[in-house]
Scaffold this motif. Structure first.
Motif, short mmCIF file in Angstrom:
data_model
loop_
_atom_site.label_atom_id
_atom_site.label_comp_id
_atom_site.label_asym_id
_atom_site.label_seq_id
_atom_site.Cartn_x
_atom_site.Cartn_y
_atom_site.Cartn_z
N THR A 166 0.82 -1.22 0.00
CA THR A 166 0.00 0.00 0.00
C THR A 166 0.85 1.27 0.00
OG1 THR A 166 -0.15 -0.08 2.42
CG2 THR A 166 -1.92 -1.14 1.17
N THR A 167 2.16 1.13 -0.29
CA THR A 167 3.03 2.30 -0.31
C THR A 167 2.72 3.15 -1.54
OG1 THR A 167 4.77 1.04 -1.45
CG2 THR A 167 4.86 1.11 0.95
N ALA A 168 3.17 4.40 -1.49
CA ALA A 168 2.89 5.34 -2.58
C ALA A 168 3.43 4.80 -3.91
CB ALA A 168 3.53 6.69 -2.27
N GLY A 169 2.59 4.85 -4.93
CA GLY A 169 3.01 4.43 -6.26
C GLY A 169 2.86 2.95 -6.53
N ALA A 170 2.47 2.17 -5.54
CA ALA A 170 2.33 0.73 -5.75
C ALA A 170 1.08 0.45 -6.58
CB ALA A 170 2.23 0.01 -4.41
N PRO A 171 1.21 -0.29 -7.68
CA PRO A 171 0.02 -0.60 -8.48
C PRO A 171 -0.88 -1.60 -7.76
CG PRO A 171 1.93 -1.76 -9.35
CD PRO A 171 2.44 -0.86 -8.27
N ARG A 172 -2.16 -1.53 -8.04
CA ARG A 172 -3.08 -2.51 -7.48
C ARG A 172 -2.95 -3.82 -8.25
NH1 ARG A 172 -8.18 -4.76 -7.84
NH2 ARG A 172 -8.55 -3.92 -9.92
N ILE A 173 -2.84 -4.92 -7.53
CA ILE A 173 -2.71 -6.23 -8.16
C ILE A 173 -4.10 -6.83 -8.32
CG2 ILE A 173 -1.68 -8.51 -8.00
CD1 ILE A 173 0.29 -6.11 -8.31
N HIS A 174 -4.47 -7.08 -9.57
CA HIS A 174 -5.80 -7.59 -9.87
C HIS A 174 -5.95 -9.06 -9.51
CE1 HIS A 174 -9.50 -8.51 -12.00
NE2 HIS A 174 -8.86 -9.46 -12.66
N SER A 175 -4.92 -9.87 -9.80
CA SER A 175 -5.02 -11.30 -9.54
C SER A 175 -3.64 -11.89 -9.29
CB SER A 175 -5.69 -12.03 -10.71
OG SER A 175 -4.95 -11.85 -11.91
N LEU A 176 -3.62 -13.05 -8.62
CA LEU A 176 -2.38 -13.70 -8.23
C LEU A 176 -2.38 -15.16 -8.66
CD1 LEU A 176 -1.89 -12.58 -4.49
CD2 LEU A 176 -0.42 -11.96 -6.43
N GLY A 177 -1.31 -15.60 -9.29
CA GLY A 177 -1.10 -17.00 -9.60
C GLY A 177 -0.03 -17.55 -8.68
N LEU A 178 -0.42 -18.36 -7.71
CA LEU A 178 0.50 -18.94 -6.74
C LEU A 178 0.74 -20.39 -7.14
CD1 LEU A 178 -1.08 -17.46 -3.48
CD2 LEU A 178 0.63 -16.43 -4.99
N LEU A 179 1.81 -20.61 -7.90
CA LEU A 179 2.09 -21.91 -8.48
C LEU A 179 3.05 -22.68 -7.58
CD1 LEU A 179 2.61 -20.66 -12.15
CD2 LEU A 179 0.46 -21.33 -11.02
N GLN A 180 2.59 -23.82 -7.07
CA GLN A 180 3.38 -24.67 -6.16
C GLN A 180 3.97 -23.82 -5.03
OE1 GLN A 180 1.85 -26.67 -8.16
NE2 GLN A 180 3.39 -28.27 -8.26
N PRO A 181 3.13 -23.11 -4.28
CA PRO A 181 3.63 -22.16 -3.28
C PRO A 181 4.17 -22.82 -2.02
CG PRO A 181 1.26 -22.31 -3.13
CD PRO A 181 1.65 -23.15 -4.32
N LEU A 182 4.92 -22.05 -1.25
CA LEU A 182 5.34 -22.49 0.08
C LEU A 182 4.13 -22.40 1.00
CD1 LEU A 182 8.76 -20.62 0.56
CD2 LEU A 182 8.35 -22.88 -0.40
N PRO A 183 3.67 -23.52 1.57
CA PRO A 183 2.47 -23.48 2.41
C PRO A 183 2.75 -23.18 3.87
CG PRO A 183 3.10 -25.75 2.04
CD PRO A 183 4.09 -24.91 1.30
N GLY A 184 4.02 -22.92 4.21
CA GLY A 184 4.38 -22.63 5.59
C GLY A 184 5.76 -22.00 5.64
N ARG A 185 6.28 -21.79 6.84
CA ARG A 185 7.61 -21.20 6.97
C ARG A 185 8.66 -22.11 6.33
NH1 ARG A 185 8.77 -19.06 12.94
NH2 ARG A 185 10.72 -18.43 11.87
N TYR A 186 9.65 -21.51 5.73
CA TYR A 186 10.62 -22.23 4.90
C TYR A 186 11.31 -23.37 5.64
CZ TYR A 186 14.59 -22.97 1.77
OH TYR A 186 15.52 -23.52 0.94
N LEU A 187 11.86 -23.11 6.80
CA LEU A 187 12.62 -24.15 7.51
C LEU A 187 11.71 -25.24 8.07
CD1 LEU A 187 15.41 -22.06 9.28
CD2 LEU A 187 15.65 -23.64 7.35
N ASP A 188 10.47 -24.92 8.36
CA ASP A 188 9.53 -25.95 8.78
C ASP A 188 9.25 -26.92 7.64
OD1 ASP A 188 9.32 -24.88 11.33
OD2 ASP A 188 7.51 -23.72 10.88
N LEU A 189 9.13 -26.38 6.43
CA LEU A 189 8.90 -27.24 5.27
C LEU A 189 10.10 -28.15 5.02
CD1 LEU A 189 7.29 -24.63 2.86
CD2 LEU A 189 6.13 -26.34 4.24
N ILE A 190 11.31 -27.60 5.15
CA ILE A 190 12.51 -28.41 4.94
C ILE A 190 12.62 -29.49 6.01
CG2 ILE A 190 15.02 -28.38 4.75
CD1 ILE A 190 13.58 -27.09 2.41
N THR A 191 12.23 -29.16 7.24
CA THR A 191 12.26 -30.16 8.31
C THR A 191 11.36 -31.34 7.95
OG1 THR A 191 12.71 -28.49 10.00
CG2 THR A 191 11.77 -30.57 10.76
N GLY A 192 10.21 -31.06 7.41
CA GLY A 192 9.31 -32.14 6.99
C GLY A 192 9.93 -33.01 5.92
#
Length: 304
Positions: free
Chosen positions: A126-152
């Protein structure tokens, strides 16, 4: 003091929707290529797909890769962490918004893997000059904190090694204990041990601990919760992806419940978005097309 280089793919000054593409974690360039897996090319293929569907795109060489290089970080590469990568994404989406062919009401961001963290950060900017993002494609995203995922993943790998007879249970317990101690050290002191068993220093070591600690400090669930309500969001996972398995995705999809969520569970698709049930890194550089399961999901999503 750093110039980011990329590829802007568009139809002259014809106004229409446009997308920013953010590659996988670490030093991965505009096309999705890196020094570990080689010339993957999946982000170039995604740009080609979007172009065929009337969408301009910008993809770029992240800091430390391709033409961008390290610039002022050449003598301190360990300082390149998640904040630097988010800064690059912030600059890139503003560049895209400023192009005469960009419909400022139809700017999308597509991220792969850790790139989804930076994509979600842009949606909440929401900083000055930031464009509004209409949509997001989250492809194979990290579903949790990085090191927790690696621990699994570490636990699953050593369990498989015990089952196959490659390790004793005692050896497996030692690997897990060493890894957990390294995670605690990173989170409490910002440092990492010089040596870890089973090649785990390739994931966490003194040379990359700053970047890993910064990535681990980001909670994807908190970012997801701050995405504006009603934003069209595509989330993909795969039963074959060791980094973004569907079994782990529910907390993230729950955090996105306030958005216009399209959740697609892929079958036999690897982490670089191609059909390969093995998800073997050695196959990532094969010149296979994007999975038809993914493009079928995109066919629906790009119309939103």
């Amino acid at each position: 003091g750093l110039t980011v280089h990329g590829t802007y793919r568009h139809r002259g000054d014809e106004t229409g929707p446009a997308a920013l593409l953010i590659s996988e974690s670490g030093r991965t360039d505009r096309d999705g290529d890196n020094n570990v897996a080689g010339p993957i090319g999946n982000m170039r293929q995604l740009a080609e797909y979007l172009s065929d569907h009337g969408m301009a795109s910008l993809r770029y060489d992240k800091v430390g890769t391709g033409t961008t290089g390290l610039g002022p970080y050449a003598n301190r590469p360990a300082d390149v962490g998640s904040a630097i990568y988010t800064g690059g994404a912030t600059a890139a989406v503003r560049f895209l918004a400023d192009q005469p062919g960009t419909d400022k009401n139809r700017i999308s961001v597509y991220g792969l893997g850790e790139g989804t963290i930076h994509a979600m950060s842009l949606a909440d900017d929401t900083t000055a000059g930031a464009p509004r993002i209409h949509s997001l494609g989250l492809l194979q995203p990290l579903p949790g904190r990085y090191l927790d995922l690696i621990t699994g993943r570490v636990k699953a790998d050593v369990a498989a090694a015990v089952k196959s007879g490659q390790k004793t249970q005692q050896q497996a317990d030692q690997v897990v204990a060493a890894w957990k101690a390294a995670v605690d050290q990173t989170r409490t002191t910002g440092t990492a041990p010089d040596k870890l068993p089973d090649g785990l220093n390739a994931i966490l070591g003194p040379g990359n601990v700053k970047a890993v600690a910064e990535a681990d400090a980001i909670d994807p669930l908190a970012l997801a919760a701050r995405i504006p309500a009603g934003t069209p969001v595509l989330v993909t996972c795969s039963d074959s992806d060791a980094q973004a398995g569907c079994a782990d995705m529910k907390p993230l999809t729950d955090a996105l419940a306030h958005t216009a969520l399209q959740y697609v569970q892929l079958k036999g698709v690897n982490h670089v978005l191609r059909d390969d049930p093995s998800d073997n890194v050695a196959n990532y550089a094969k010149k296979d097309p994007l999975s038809p399961q993914l493009t079928a999901a995109l066919d629906e999503f790009v119309t939103k």
